[in-house]
Write a protein that holds these residues in place. Structure first.
Motif, PDB file in Angstrom:
ATOM      1  N   LYS A   1       0.822  -1.221   0.000  1.00 15.77           N
ATOM      2  CA  LYS A   1       0.000   0.000   0.000  1.00 15.77           C
ATOM      3  C   LYS A   1       0.851   1.263   0.000  1.00 15.77           C
ATOM      4  O   LYS A   1       0.468   2.283  -0.555  1.00 15.77           O
ATOM      5  N   ASN A   2       2.008   1.197   0.662  1.00 10.01           N
ATOM      6  CA  ASN A   2       2.781   2.408   0.945  1.00 10.01           C
ATOM      7  C   ASN A   2       4.023   2.619   0.097  1.00 10.01           C
ATOM      8  O   ASN A   2       4.676   3.651   0.234  1.00 10.01           O
ATOM      9  N   ALA A   3       4.392   1.648  -0.746  1.00 13.51           N
ATOM     10  CA  ALA A   3       5.627   1.793  -1.516  1.00 13.51           C
ATOM     11  C   ALA A   3       5.405   1.385  -2.969  1.00 13.51           C
ATOM     12  O   ALA A   3       4.618   0.490  -3.253  1.00 13.51           O
ATOM     13  N   THR A   4       6.114   2.061  -3.855  1.00 16.54           N
ATOM     14  CA  THR A   4       6.094   1.651  -5.262  1.00 16.54           C
ATOM     15  C   THR A   4       6.934   0.387  -5.405  1.00 16.54           C
ATOM     16  O   THR A   4       7.717   0.038  -4.503  1.00 16.54           O
ATOM     17  N   SER A   5       6.809  -0.270  -6.532  1.00 16.88           N
ATOM     18  CA  SER A   5       7.615  -1.476  -6.743  1.00 16.88           C
ATOM     19  C   SER A   5       9.107  -1.132  -6.780  1.00 16.88           C
ATOM     20  O   SER A   5       9.941  -1.904  -6.316  1.00 16.88           O
ATOM     21  N   GLU A   6       9.435   0.044  -7.298  1.00 13.93           N
ATOM     22  CA  GLU A   6      10.839   0.466  -7.327  1.00 13.93           C
ATOM     23  C   GLU A   6      11.364   0.710  -5.908  1.00 13.93           C
ATOM     24  O   GLU A   6      12.476   0.306  -5.566  1.00 13.93           O
TER      25      GLU A   6
ATOM     26  N   LEU B   1      14.504  -3.763  -0.399  1.00 10.29           N
ATOM     27  CA  LEU B   1      14.766  -5.186  -0.172  1.00 10.29           C
ATOM     28  C   LEU B   1      16.088  -5.652  -0.774  1.00 10.29           C
ATOM     29  O   LEU B   1      16.506  -6.788  -0.563  1.00 10.29           O
ATOM     30  N   GLY B   2      16.738  -4.794  -1.555  1.00  8.64           N
ATOM     31  CA  GLY B   2      18.005  -5.170  -2.180  1.00  8.64           C
ATOM     32  C   GLY B   2      17.806  -6.152  -3.318  1.00  8.64           C
ATOM     33  O   GLY B   2      18.645  -7.012  -3.568  1.00  8.64           O
ATOM     34  N   LEU B   3      16.672  -6.009  -4.040  1.00  2.93           N
ATOM     35  CA  LEU B   3      16.340  -6.914  -5.141  1.00  2.93           C
ATOM     36  C   LEU B   3      15.994  -6.107  -6.380  1.00  2.93           C
ATOM     37  O   LEU B   3      15.816  -4.898  -6.304  1.00  2.93           O
ATOM     38  N   ASN B   4      15.856  -6.790  -7.510  1.00  2.00           N
ATOM     39  CA  ASN B   4      15.310  -6.107  -8.677  1.00  2.00           C
ATOM     40  C   ASN B   4      13.793  -6.074  -8.527  1.00  2.00           C
ATOM     41  O   ASN B   4      13.229  -6.724  -7.633  1.00  2.00           O
ATOM     42  N   GLU B   5      13.115  -5.301  -9.365  1.00  2.00           N
ATOM     43  CA  GLU B   5      11.670  -5.128  -9.201  1.00  2.00           C
ATOM     44  C   GLU B   5      10.905  -6.434  -9.364  1.00  2.00           C
ATOM     45  O   GLU B   5       9.959  -6.703  -8.616  1.00  2.00           O
ATOM     46  N   SER B   6      11.303  -7.247 -10.302  1.00  2.00           N
ATOM     47  CA  SER B   6      10.611  -8.513 -10.531  1.00  2.00           C
ATOM     48  C   SER B   6      10.719  -9.428  -9.308  1.00  2.00           C
ATOM     49  O   SER B   6       9.726 -10.006  -8.853  1.00  2.00           O
TER      50      SER B   6
ATOM     51  N   ARG C   1       8.718  -8.018  -6.394  1.00  2.00           N
ATOM     52  CA  ARG C   1       7.290  -8.257  -6.604  1.00  2.00           C
ATOM     53  C   ARG C   1       6.929  -9.699  -6.259  1.00  2.00           C
ATOM     54  O   ARG C   1       5.944  -9.970  -5.580  1.00  2.00           O
ATOM     55  N   LYS C   2       7.743 -10.645  -6.701  1.00  2.42           N
ATOM     56  CA  LYS C   2       7.486 -12.062  -6.418  1.00  2.42           C
ATOM     57  C   LYS C   2       7.600 -12.363  -4.919  1.00  2.42           C
ATOM     58  O   LYS C   2       6.797 -13.117  -4.373  1.00  2.42           O
ATOM     59  N   LEU C   3       8.592 -11.776  -4.262  1.00  2.00           N
ATOM     60  CA  LEU C   3       8.756 -11.987  -2.826  1.00  2.00           C
ATOM     61  C   LEU C   3       7.566 -11.425  -2.058  1.00  2.00           C
ATOM     62  O   LEU C   3       6.998 -12.096  -1.185  1.00  2.00           O
ATOM     63  N   MET C   4       7.189 -10.201  -2.385  1.00  3.68           N
ATOM     64  CA  MET C   4       6.055  -9.580  -1.712  1.00  3.68           C
ATOM     65  C   MET C   4       4.781 -10.388  -1.941  1.00  3.68           C
ATOM     66  O   MET C   4       3.983 -10.589  -1.025  1.00  3.68           O
ATOM     67  N   ALA C   5       4.592 -10.885  -3.160  1.00  8.57           N
ATOM     68  CA  ALA C   5       3.407 -11.685  -3.475  1.00  8.57           C
ATOM     69  C   ALA C   5       3.417 -13.001  -2.694  1.00  8.57           C
ATOM     70  O   ALA C   5       2.385 -13.434  -2.182  1.00  8.57           O
ATOM     71  N   ARG C   6       4.577 -13.609  -2.581  1.00 13.80           N
ATOM     72  CA  ARG C   6       4.665 -14.865  -1.825  1.00 13.80           C
ATOM     73  C   ARG C   6       4.345 -14.623  -0.364  1.00 13.80           C
ATOM     74  O   ARG C   6       3.553 -15.343   0.240  1.00 13.80           O
ATOM     75  N   PHE C   7       4.939 -13.596   0.216  1.00 13.37           N
ATOM     76  CA  PHE C   7       4.680 -13.303   1.625  1.00 13.37           C
ATOM     77  C   PHE C   7       3.248 -12.811   1.845  1.00 13.37           C
ATOM     78  O   PHE C   7       2.621 -13.145   2.840  1.00 13.37           O
ATOM     79  N   GLY C   8       2.738 -11.992   0.921  1.00 19.05           N
ATOM     80  CA  GLY C   8       1.393 -11.452   1.065  1.00 19.05           C
ATOM     81  C   GLY C   8       0.307 -12.395   0.575  1.00 19.05           C
ATOM     82  O   GLY C   8      -0.877 -12.127   0.744  1.00 19.05           O
ATOM     83  N   ARG C   9       0.713 -13.481  -0.055  1.00 16.51           N
ATOM     84  CA  ARG C   9      -0.189 -14.513  -0.568  1.00 16.51           C
ATOM     85  C   ARG C   9      -1.175 -13.958  -1.598  1.00 16.51           C
ATOM     86  O   ARG C   9      -2.372 -14.216  -1.547  1.00 16.51           O
ATOM     87  N   TRP C  10      -0.615 -13.180  -2.560  1.00  7.55           N
ATOM     88  CA  TRP C  10      -1.416 -12.723  -3.684  1.00  7.55           C
ATOM     89  C   TRP C  10      -0.664 -13.111  -4.963  1.00  7.55           C
ATOM     90  O   TRP C  10       0.497 -13.500  -4.897  1.00  7.55           O
ATOM     91  N   SER C  11      -1.313 -13.013  -6.063  1.00 11.65           N
ATOM     92  CA  SER C  11      -0.690 -13.371  -7.338  1.00 11.65           C
ATOM     93  C   SER C  11       0.363 -12.328  -7.700  1.00 11.65           C
ATOM     94  O   SER C  11       0.085 -11.127  -7.646  1.00 11.65           O
ATOM     95  N   PRO C  12       1.543 -12.771  -8.109  1.00 14.20           N
ATOM     96  CA  PRO C  12       2.556 -11.787  -8.519  1.00 14.20           C
ATOM     97  C   PRO C  12       2.195 -11.095  -9.841  1.00 14.20           C
ATOM     98  O   PRO C  12       2.848 -10.146 -10.232  1.00 14.20           O
ATOM     99  N   TYR C  13       1.146 -11.558 -10.489  1.00 14.04           N
ATOM    100  CA  TYR C  13       0.755 -10.992 -11.773  1.00 14.04           C
ATOM    101  C   TYR C  13      -0.364  -9.976 -11.646  1.00 14.04           C
ATOM    102  O   TYR C  13      -0.844  -9.461 -12.645  1.00 14.04           O
ATOM    103  N   ARG C  14      -0.782  -9.672 -10.426  1.00  9.62           N
ATOM    104  CA  ARG C  14      -1.830  -8.672 -10.239  1.00  9.62           C
ATOM    105  C   ARG C  14      -1.233  -7.306 -10.087  1.00  9.62           C
ATOM    106  O   ARG C  14      -0.200  -7.091  -9.586  1.00  9.62           O
TER     107      ARG C  14
END
Length: 160
Positions: free
Chosen positions: A128-133, A139-144, A147-160
């Protein structure tokens, strides 16, 4: 119908394969690419490559270490208490590996489950509070990968 086949004798001859190329640059998922290193094949000659090119390997390792330190410095800092606990946990699991590898794997699995459990709500808040960049940098990662890490932890689709 049956085929009459004579046994075939196979003999193996050792083959010396020579590959004369440069050492490709180190590449990180964040997009960083290290400098390309040249191997001096005249200097290496017939010596074992691992020993003869040790200096080049060391230089590549140093490039990588500098990069990972820069990424670590740009990532969101962790409180000292968390860093200390994570370091201690890593050391204990590494000790456990020497006496009981399966117990070490179980401990790592518990750590993985705990990470998924405790990161659910923070992943939703960060989304809610941060852009993907911003998330990627923090997090010290690339955007992709962020996004995948956040989706895994947040339990949502990384494609949304």
């Amino acid at each position: 119908m049956y085929l009459n086949r004579e046994p075939v004798k196979i003999t193996w001859q050792p083959v010396k394969i020579t590959c004369r190329r440069t050492v490709g640059p180190a590449v990180c998922s964040c997009g960083w690419t290290g400098p390309e290193r040249q191997l001096d094949w005249d200097d290496i000659g017939d010596r074992d490559l691992a020993q003869a090119a040790g200096g080049t390997a060391d230089a590549c390792s140093q490039d990588w270490d500098v990069h990972t330190e820069e990424v670590e410095q740009s990532a969101v800092p962790l409180p000292e208490a968390v860093t200390s606990l994570l370091t201690q946990l890593q050391e204990e699991i590494e000790k456990l590996e020497k006496t009981s590898p399966l117990a070490a794997v179980r401990a790592a699995r518990r750590l993985e489950v705990t990470a998924v459990e405790v990161a659910y709500w923070p992943a939703h808040e960060a989304r809610k509070n941060a852009t993907s960049e911003q998330a990627a940098t923090a997090l010290g990662l690339n955007e992709s990968d962020a996004r995948k890490l956040m989706a895994r932890f947040g339990r949502w689709s990384p494609y949304r």
